[in-house]
Design a protein around this motif. Structure first.
Motif, PDB file in Angstrom:
ATOM      1  N   LEU A  63      -6.546   0.403  -3.119  1.00 28.24           N
ATOM      2  CA  LEU A  63      -6.030   0.968  -1.874  1.00 28.24           C
ATOM      3  C   LEU A  63      -6.730   0.343  -0.673  1.00 28.24           C
ATOM      4  O   LEU A  63      -6.083  -0.045   0.310  1.00 28.24           O
ATOM      5  CB  LEU A  63      -6.220   2.486  -1.866  1.00 28.24           C
ATOM      6  CG  LEU A  63      -5.841   3.206  -0.566  1.00 28.24           C
ATOM      7  CD1 LEU A  63      -4.356   3.037  -0.264  1.00 28.24           C
ATOM      8  CD2 LEU A  63      -6.212   4.689  -0.646  1.00 28.24           C
ATOM      9  N   HIS A  87       0.834  -1.204   0.000  1.00 28.49           N
ATOM     10  CA  HIS A  87       0.000   0.000   0.000  1.00 28.49           C
ATOM     11  C   HIS A  87       0.870   1.256   0.000  1.00 28.49           C
ATOM     12  O   HIS A  87       2.020   1.226   0.467  1.00 28.49           O
ATOM     13  CB  HIS A  87      -0.901   0.014   1.239  1.00 28.49           C
ATOM     14  CG  HIS A  87      -0.123  -0.050   2.535  1.00 28.49           C
ATOM     15  ND1 HIS A  87       0.371   1.072   3.169  1.00 28.49           N
ATOM     16  CD2 HIS A  87       0.253  -1.106   3.296  1.00 28.49           C
ATOM     17  CE1 HIS A  87       1.007   0.721   4.258  1.00 28.49           C
ATOM     18  NE2 HIS A  87       0.965  -0.598   4.370  1.00 28.49           N
ATOM     19  N   ASP A 125      -5.560  -3.248  -0.110  1.00 28.05           N
ATOM     20  CA  ASP A 125      -4.193  -3.342   0.399  1.00 28.05           C
ATOM     21  C   ASP A 125      -4.098  -2.879   1.851  1.00 28.05           C
ATOM     22  O   ASP A 125      -3.344  -3.461   2.648  1.00 28.05           O
ATOM     23  CB  ASP A 125      -3.245  -2.528  -0.485  1.00 28.05           C
ATOM     24  CG  ASP A 125      -2.973  -3.210  -1.816  1.00 28.05           C
ATOM     25  OD1 ASP A 125      -3.232  -4.423  -1.926  1.00 28.05           O
ATOM     26  OD2 ASP A 125      -2.510  -2.525  -2.750  1.00 28.05           O
ATOM     27  N   LEU A 126      -4.842  -1.849   2.214  1.00 26.05           N
ATOM     28  CA  LEU A 126      -4.839  -1.398   3.608  1.00 26.05           C
ATOM     29  C   LEU A 126      -5.482  -2.447   4.519  1.00 26.05           C
ATOM     30  O   LEU A 126      -5.050  -2.633   5.652  1.00 26.05           O
ATOM     31  CB  LEU A 126      -5.568  -0.055   3.731  1.00 26.05           C
ATOM     32  CG  LEU A 126      -4.861   1.160   3.146  1.00 26.05           C
ATOM     33  CD1 LEU A 126      -5.754   2.387   3.222  1.00 26.05           C
ATOM     34  CD2 LEU A 126      -3.543   1.443   3.869  1.00 26.05           C
TER      35      LEU A 126
END
Length: 385
Positions: A375, A24, A378-379
């Protein structure tokens, strides 16, 4: 390259960076010439920091891990020589909407009218510029949009046959606000910026961009390049999306400078924004815009973009517009300025640092493939959300 970002020693800065050690993007700040990763479950995105009651206070106190020197990371951020295994900078915004305001400097209004009158022809622009300037003069810097004086100028231009949509947003009561790109689509320091291949007359637009939270509170500002296709927009204002929103056509950075005890919106209003273009052909061009000459204040422009009439749950970045329209001939006399592939564009201001990008055609810039959904995934994998 030493201190390519020209970041001042003082100030609270927030931005984003990539490293090979994380899937990320990182939320980062700069302390003493070192870039620190301050990504946390409390604020896994820049958007989250900007939504806090005191973003500057949070960044000042946030724990972080160093990921490298600013000089080294900035040097590795240039697309042409980037090592993806080493840290590099990204656009400092993530989930925020990226909007822009146009014709906010009355002194540049005539250039927009000229573009339209010239129908995208750089050759005709000089003659039209001289004709209109002879009619109403050159110094429009004190003209307030919507005022009786502005309406008188508008009437003269209409009588001349030079009526334009740009007059309405330049000297009328309503500001022009448009979408520059989608969230996550802007590029940062060192990245290539893109021109649509159909354009033969285009230019950089050096600007300051305000960063506002979803509440409308302005929390900071950064530099921006609102890459513009003059011939496409000149053909029709309805082609604004094609002229403005292309792959890699919105640059922001190098960092957001947050408002704190030593930096406020008054500093934005007094800033000078400088532009330098250096071509592989030896061509160079320099210019500057004084924010003191803006005809609509940053607060007015943010209020025109968001409020009870339009909400942005993730906040926004708003380009404020430019007064600098390069007209210096590049090559044949009378042809004016246009970019060439390989140009290096530097936009700088004393309290913000410098945003440096290389010009390429949009299809040749790295394609935008990492969006908000990527995003979030991935977070989540990293247990930040």
């Amino acid at each position: 390259m030493t201190n390519a970002t020209l970041l001042p020693d003082e100030g609270l800065f927030i931005g984003r960076a990539r490293t090979s050690e994380a899937s990320h993007p990182l939320v980062v700040t700069v302390r003493g010439g070192t870039v620190f990763d301050i990504t946390s479950s409390m604020a896994p995105t820049v958007r989250d920091v900007c939504e806090m009651p005191e973003p500057a206070g949070y960044v000042h106190a946030a724990a972080g891990e160093p990921i490298g020197s600013l000089d080294a990371i900035a040097a590795n951020s240039f697309q042409a020589a980037r090592d993806p295994q080493k840290p590099y900078l990204l656009s400092p915004v993530d989930l925020q909407a990226v909007k822009a305001s146009g014709v906010t400097f009355v002194v540049s209004l005539l250039e927009r009218v000229i573009e339209e009158q010239a129908r995208g022809s750089a050759e005709k622009a000089d003659a039209i510029r001289a004709d209109i300037a002879g009619l109403i003069g050159h110094d429009l810097s004190k003209l307030k949009p919507g005022s009786p004086e502005a309406m008188e100028i508008k009437a003269k231009l209409i009588q001349r046959g030079a009526w334009s949509q740009y007059l309405e947003v330049g000297i009328g009561p309503d500001a022009e606000i448009f979408t520059k790109c989608q969230p996550m689509a802007s590029v940062g320091f060192g990245a290539d910026v893109g021109l649509h291949p159909v354009s033969t007359w285009n230019n950089p637009e050096p600007e300051i961009a305000m960063i506002a939270a979803s509440s409308g509170m302005i929390v900071g500002a950064t530099l921006g390049n609102d890459v513009n296709l003059r011939d496409v927009e000149g053909r029709s204002a309805l082609l604004l999306g094609k002229a403005k929103d292309n792959n890699a056509s919105a640059a922001l950075g190098p960092f957001i400078r947050l408002f704190d005890d030593v930096f406020s919106i008054d500093d934005v209003k007094q800033a000078t924004v400088r532009l330098k273009v250096e071509g592989e052909d030896g061509f160079s061009l320099e210019g500057a815009s004084s924010m003191a000459e803006i005809s609509r204040s940053p607060e007015e422009l943010v209020a025109a973009a968001m409020g009870p009439h339009h909400q942005y749950p993730d906040g926004l970045a708003l380009y404020l517009g430019t007064m600098f329209v390069p007209s210096k001939d590049r090559g044949e006399k009378g042809k004016g300025f246009t970019h060439k592939v390989g140009d290096i564009v530097t936009i700088s201001s004393e309290k913000f640092g410098a945003l440096v990008n290389r010009v390429r055609l949009s299809p040749d810039c790295p394609h935008w493939t990492y969006g908000a959904s990527h995003l979030m995934r991935d977070l989540a994998k990293a247990d930040f959300i």
